[in-house]
Write an enzyme that holds these catalytic residues in place. Structure first.
Site, PDB file in Angstrom:
ATOM      1  N   ARG A  45       0.831  -1.212   0.000  1.00 39.12           N
ATOM      2  CA  ARG A  45       0.000   0.000   0.000  1.00 39.12           C
ATOM      3  C   ARG A  45       0.860   1.255   0.000  1.00 39.12           C
ATOM      4  O   ARG A  45       0.592   2.221  -0.688  1.00 39.12           O
ATOM      5  CB  ARG A  45      -0.931  -0.001   1.208  1.00 39.12           C
ATOM      6  N   HIS A  49       0.804   4.333  -2.552  1.00 39.55           N
ATOM      7  CA  HIS A  49       0.465   5.687  -2.115  1.00 39.55           C
ATOM      8  C   HIS A  49       1.553   6.710  -2.453  1.00 39.55           C
ATOM      9  O   HIS A  49       1.259   7.861  -2.745  1.00 39.55           O
ATOM     10  CB  HIS A  49       0.126   5.709  -0.613  1.00 39.55           C
ATOM     11  N   TRP A 188     -11.598  -9.690   8.820  1.00 43.16           N
ATOM     12  CA  TRP A 188     -10.554 -10.426   9.548  1.00 43.16           C
ATOM     13  C   TRP A 188     -10.435 -11.812   8.946  1.00 43.16           C
ATOM     14  O   TRP A 188      -9.357 -12.300   8.655  1.00 43.16           O
ATOM     15  CB  TRP A 188     -10.867 -10.541  11.041  1.00 43.16           C
TER      16      TRP A 188
END
Ligand code: HEM
Ligand SMILES: N/N=c1\cc[nH]c2ccccc12
Length: 290
Positions: A45, A49, A188
């Site tokens: 990620r 980003h 989860w």
């Protein structure tokens, strides 16, 4: 003008493979992070980003200058949770002071993807740390609550096609959403640290219900406890995107190939590598064990 990649005087594949191995070994060591998901998805990620701030209209932002290291970018609300990845990389940056931040952030994403059994990602060094004044302003990262036309327009800023957009979003097979980071929760149960095409399989096979979550944000939930963001679900609502979701749900090899190409384009957007030679393809730890 595009940023010119800097030639890596004296550094070769072996030097960058050492950085790869240091990140990969630390990933194995610190496997308990985030409920035993590990740091892999968080590093992927971060690599997205730091690249996703790129604007092809004025060639600002993007992975070249490593400006995530400055407070303004690190504190962007859209980057909440990435402090974990940045903290994970601090000792690596100290051990290899010769690597630029832009090269480190992108190499870390490549390492994480390959160590999570993803495709081999060709990677080129040469990003040069920029000054704090070159840090892009907040607000260049996407809003998860939006629909397909928003997603298409957003990625149009980078020059991505529908097929490249769908392939890139396949990275949402990794990790999870965290209410305290983004206002989205779960799953989860299915949070994974193995790169597969299951994001597309789940999108098509699960029975999705739009519900408000504890933060008051709408998200799609399935009986099995899986979740999708509105921007994820948009890929099956929009006919042109849906075609590629169906392709990748059926053909994991096609997904791996197209993801690799789109991810390289994301990480290299705005950089001119000129005649600096071909990309490096790193060995995984398993491939070096012999
Ligand atoms: C429409 C574009 C996108 C939107 C709106 C979006 C939104 C989000 C959100 C809200 C989260 C949860 C963050 C948290 O709560 O911790 C997330 C996580 C993640 N995103 Fe995306 N994303 C997009 C595109 C991408 C792309 C292009 C990639 C990589 C190629 C990517 C990779 C990831 C990964 C690996 C995670 C899991 C992080 C973790 O488990 O810590 N995303 N994304
Ligand atoms: N299994 N993880 C995800 C499933 C669907 N969408 C996501 C969006 C962001 C992060 C993880 C997921």
């Amino acid at each position: 003008a595009l940023h010119l990649a800097k030639a890596q005087d004296g550094k070769s594949l072996e030097d960058f493979q050492k950085v790869y191995n240091a990140i990969a070994e630390k990933l194995r060591d610190e496997d308990e992070f985030d409920g035993y998901i590990g740091y892999g998805p968080n590093l992927v990620r971060l690599s997205w980003h730091v690249s996703g701030t790129f604007d092809k209209n004025d060639n600002s932002g993007g992975s070249f200058g490593g400006t995530y290291r400055f407070k303004k970018e690190a504190d962007d609300p859209a980057n909440k949770g990435l402090q974990n990845a940045a903290h994970f990389l601090e000792p690596i940056a100290k051990k290899f002071p010769w690597i630029s931040h832009g090269d480190l952030y992108t190499l870390a994403g490549v390492t994480a993807l390959q160590e999570m059994q993803g495709p081999k990602i060709p990677w080129r060094p040469g990003r040069v740390d920029a000054d704090e004044k070159d840090t892009p302003e907040n607000g260049r990262l996407p809003d998860a609550s939006q629909d397909g036309s928003y997603v298409r327009h957003y990625f149009g800023r980078f020059g991505f096609t529908d097929q490249e957009i769908v392939a890139l979003l396949g990275a949402h097979c990794l990790g999870k959403t965290h209410l305290e980071n983004s206002g989205y929760e779960g799953p989860w149960g299915a949070a994974t640290n193995t790169f597969t095409n299951e994001f597309f399989v789940n999108l098509l096979n699960e029975n999705w219900k739009l519900e408000k979550n504890e933060a008051g944000n709408k998200q799609y939930n399935s009986e099995k406890g899986y979740m999708m963001l509105p921007t994820d679900y948009a890929l099956v609502q929009d006919g042109k995107f849906r075609k590629y979701v169906e392709k990748y749900a059926k053909d994991q090899d096609a997904f791996f190939e197209d993801f690799k190409s789109a991810y390289v384009k994301l990480l290299e957007n705005g950089i001119d590598f000129g005649k600096l030679g071909k990309a490096y393809v790193f060995k995984t730890l398993d491939e070096q064990d012999s």
